[in-house]
Write an enzyme that holds these catalytic residues in place. Structure first.
Site, PDB file in Angstrom:
ATOM      1  N   LYS A 120       0.444  -8.498  35.876  1.00 46.83           N
ATOM      2  CA  LYS A 120       1.821  -8.932  35.580  1.00 46.83           C
ATOM      3  C   LYS A 120       1.822 -10.092  34.582  1.00 46.83           C
ATOM      4  CE  LYS A 120       4.573 -10.496  39.067  1.00 46.83           C
ATOM      5  NZ  LYS A 120       5.279 -11.734  38.679  1.00 46.83           N
ATOM      6  N   ASP A 180      -1.197 -16.795  44.151  1.00 48.20           N
ATOM      7  CA  ASP A 180      -0.384 -15.643  44.548  1.00 48.20           C
ATOM      8  C   ASP A 180      -1.037 -14.830  45.666  1.00 48.20           C
ATOM      9  OD1 ASP A 180       1.564 -16.323  42.718  1.00 48.20           O
ATOM     10  OD2 ASP A 180       0.751 -15.047  41.136  1.00 48.20           O
ATOM     11  N   ARG A 231       6.877 -19.905  50.466  1.00 47.47           N
ATOM     12  CA  ARG A 231       5.849 -19.025  51.038  1.00 47.47           C
ATOM     13  C   ARG A 231       5.095 -19.672  52.187  1.00 47.47           C
ATOM     14  NH1 ARG A 231       3.675 -15.938  45.620  1.00 47.47           N
ATOM     15  NH2 ARG A 231       5.389 -14.443  45.572  1.00 47.47           N
ATOM     16  N   ARG A 266       5.484 -10.431  47.733  1.00 48.89           N
ATOM     17  CA  ARG A 266       4.124 -10.614  48.246  1.00 48.89           C
ATOM     18  C   ARG A 266       4.104 -10.838  49.765  1.00 48.89           C
ATOM     19  NH1 ARG A 266       1.692 -10.586  43.253  1.00 48.89           N
ATOM     20  NH2 ARG A 266       2.527 -12.051  41.732  1.00 48.89           N
TER      21      ARG A 266
HETATM   22  C1  S3P Z   1       2.122 -17.138  36.625  1.00 50.81           C
HETATM   23  C2  S3P Z   1       1.765 -18.380  37.086  1.00 50.81           C
HETATM   24  C3  S3P Z   1       1.860 -18.780  38.504  1.00 50.81           C
HETATM   25  C4  S3P Z   1       1.977 -17.573  39.434  1.00 50.81           C
HETATM   26  C5  S3P Z   1       2.992 -16.580  38.912  1.00 50.81           C
HETATM   27  C6  S3P Z   1       2.583 -16.080  37.544  1.00 50.81           C
HETATM   28  C7  S3P Z   1       2.000 -16.852  35.196  1.00 50.81           C
HETATM   29  O1  S3P Z   1       3.008 -19.593  38.676  1.00 50.81           O
HETATM   30  O2  S3P Z   1       2.328 -17.980  40.720  1.00 50.81           O
HETATM   31  O3  S3P Z   1       3.089 -15.486  39.790  1.00 50.81           O
HETATM   32  O4  S3P Z   1       2.062 -15.667  34.804  1.00 50.81           O
HETATM   33  O5  S3P Z   1       1.825 -17.800  34.414  1.00 50.81           O
HETATM   34  P1  S3P Z   1       2.958 -21.180  38.459  1.00 50.81           P
HETATM   35  O6  S3P Z   1       2.618 -21.451  37.065  1.00 50.81           O
HETATM   36  O7  S3P Z   1       4.334 -21.659  38.807  1.00 50.81           O
HETATM   37  O8  S3P Z   1       1.925 -21.665  39.434  1.00 50.81           O
END
Ligand code: S3P
Length: 416
Positions: free
Chosen positions: A13, A303, A334, A376
């Site tokens: 993703k 995550d 979470r 999740r």
């Molecule tokens: C992501 C960074 C993370 C992660 C999110 C995706 C990204 O968030 O939890 O699902 O693609 O840069 P944070 O940067 O807020 O930790």
């Protein structure tokens, strides 16, 4: 339940968001295969289309013709996606645009001050609802360079600044306390941006020329893989191979944690694809022990903590996750959601001194899963419920569409 077989999971993703965003401003046509098929990606695609991006997503292979993005005529709806919101804020600012971002009720309660502060320092004029969405960002005065120490461990904040800096008047530097996922950096370098790294600092130059287009097959999402890894290791007589999984160090902390928990796994077929490592991983039934996970590891499993907490519930001893503050600011709180659901299924779990404690045992109470509308949480506790009771009750099944719409079909394909 018993699982056997091989799966090729949808694309990562995080990399999918970045591939769509950077291709939209590249010089020519990019080709993207195995894009993540979740609803969050649709939010990114729709928002960029509203700014004039030429994205053809009708087929399995997505093609994007880079253009000059323009001010949107409508508010950009980021849905449930924090990554869309925070990264697009930086990207559109680099293009000196004027835009408003909105989102669903979960996204509208997530903190945005973390991007407002650096973007304001870079010259953006920003109004918000007390540091929450809706967020209106006007970057038409241009972007100033920045030297910024990021106060939270967040790849979204880091990426927002790096993307904005592409439109800056001189080079910018960002410093991290703890390394977070680095896909923005890897992709920018791969597409021809001038970016360099010293320890935990990143130096980035404004774009002199447009980025080169990319041709990429997105590796399978390790965050999705973690759910299937868990099914294989906590169920008897099980073995599952996951093909072409992203093996970027900043993302596979869950593999290190599982190894420390005495998990049976093997990695093979290692490759490099557009600067990102990939490989096939086989997970099998394991006799698990508890583990103490230190703060430095947390960003690389951020995550995966919901599903690792479920794995901890089937392990011997008390597992501890240190410094889990950031868990409170995800699609839901979470930390609360994990503790609530573990307790509901008969597992002792609690927070103390900013750490999460999970006491291993066997879930012995069938409960309805309270998802808090978080994909999740829904998937992690479906796996727990299926493993211990062969059935599940979810208060919201649809939220799974955010990252892995095919979750139940994939389980059916490998479960007996
Ligand atoms: C992501 C960074 C993370 C992660 C999110 C995706 C990204 O968030 O939890 O699902 O693609 O840069 P944070 O940067 O807020 O930790």
């Amino acid at each position: 339940m018993q699982v056997k077989g091989t799966l090729y999971l949808p694309g990562d993703k995080s990399i999918s968001h970045r591939a769509i965003m950077l291709s939209s401003i590249a010089d020519g046509k990019s080709t993207i295969r195995n894009l993540n098929d979740g609803a969050d990606l649709q939010s990114t695609i729709n928002a960029l289309k509203a700014c004039g991006a030429k994205i053809d997503s009708r087929n399995q292979t997505i093609t994007i013709e880079g253009v000059e993005l323009t001010n949107p005529n409508e508010k950009l709806d980021c849905g449930n996606s924090g990554t869309t919101t925070r990264l697009i804020s930086g990207l559109l600012s680099s293009q000196k645009l004027d835009f408003t971002l909105v989102g669903d009720s979960s996204l509208s309660s997530r903190p945005m001050k973390r991007i407002i502060t650096p973007l304001q320092k870079m010259g953006c004029d920003i109004s918000s609802n007390d540091n929450l969405l809706p967020l209106t960002i006007n970057a038409k005065e241009g972007i100033r360079s920045i030297d910024y120490k990021i106060p939270v461990a967040s790849a979204q904040v880091k990426s927002c600044i790096l993307l904005a800096a592409l439109g800056g008047d001189s080079p910018s530097t960002v410093h991290e306390n703890i390394l977070t996922r680095n896909h923005t950096e890897v992709m920018l370098k791969n597409m021809g941006a001038t970016i360099s790294f010293i320890d935990k600092s990143i130096n980035i130059y404004p774009l002199k020329n447009k980025l080169n287009p990319i041709n990429i097959t997105i590796p399978s999402d390790p965050s999705s893989a973690a759910f299937f890894a868990a099914i294989a290791v906590i169920n008897d007589n099980s073995e599952l191979t996951l093909n072409n999984v992203l093996l970027n160090k900043t993302r596979i902390g869950f593999i290190d944690v599982l190894k420390k928990m005495n998990c049976n796994l093997a990695v093979g077929n290692k490759q490099l694809n557009n600067g990102e490592k990939t490989g096939d991983i086989t997970f099998s039934t394991s006799d698990l022990t508890s583990v103490e996970v230190e703060s430095e590891i947390i960003p690389s499993i951020i995550d995966e903590i919901p599903i690792l907490s479920v794995v901890a519930a089937y392990s011997n001893g008390i597992t501890i996750f240190r410094n889990i503050e950031e868990l409170k600011y995800k699609e839901c709180d979470r930390l609360h959601a994990i503790i609530h659901n573990l307790n509901a299924f008969g597992i002792n779990a609690y927070e103390k001194d900013n750490s999460l404690f999970v006491e291993g045992g066997k879930p012995d109470k069938l409960a309805e899963i309270t998802t808090f509308h978080d994909h999740r949480i829904a998937m992690a506790f479906t796996i727990l419920s299926l493993t211990s009771f062969g059935k599940y009750h979810l208060d919201n099944k649809d939220c799974i569409d955010i990252s892995l719409p095919n979750f139940f079909n994939l389980i059916k394909r490998v479960a007996e």
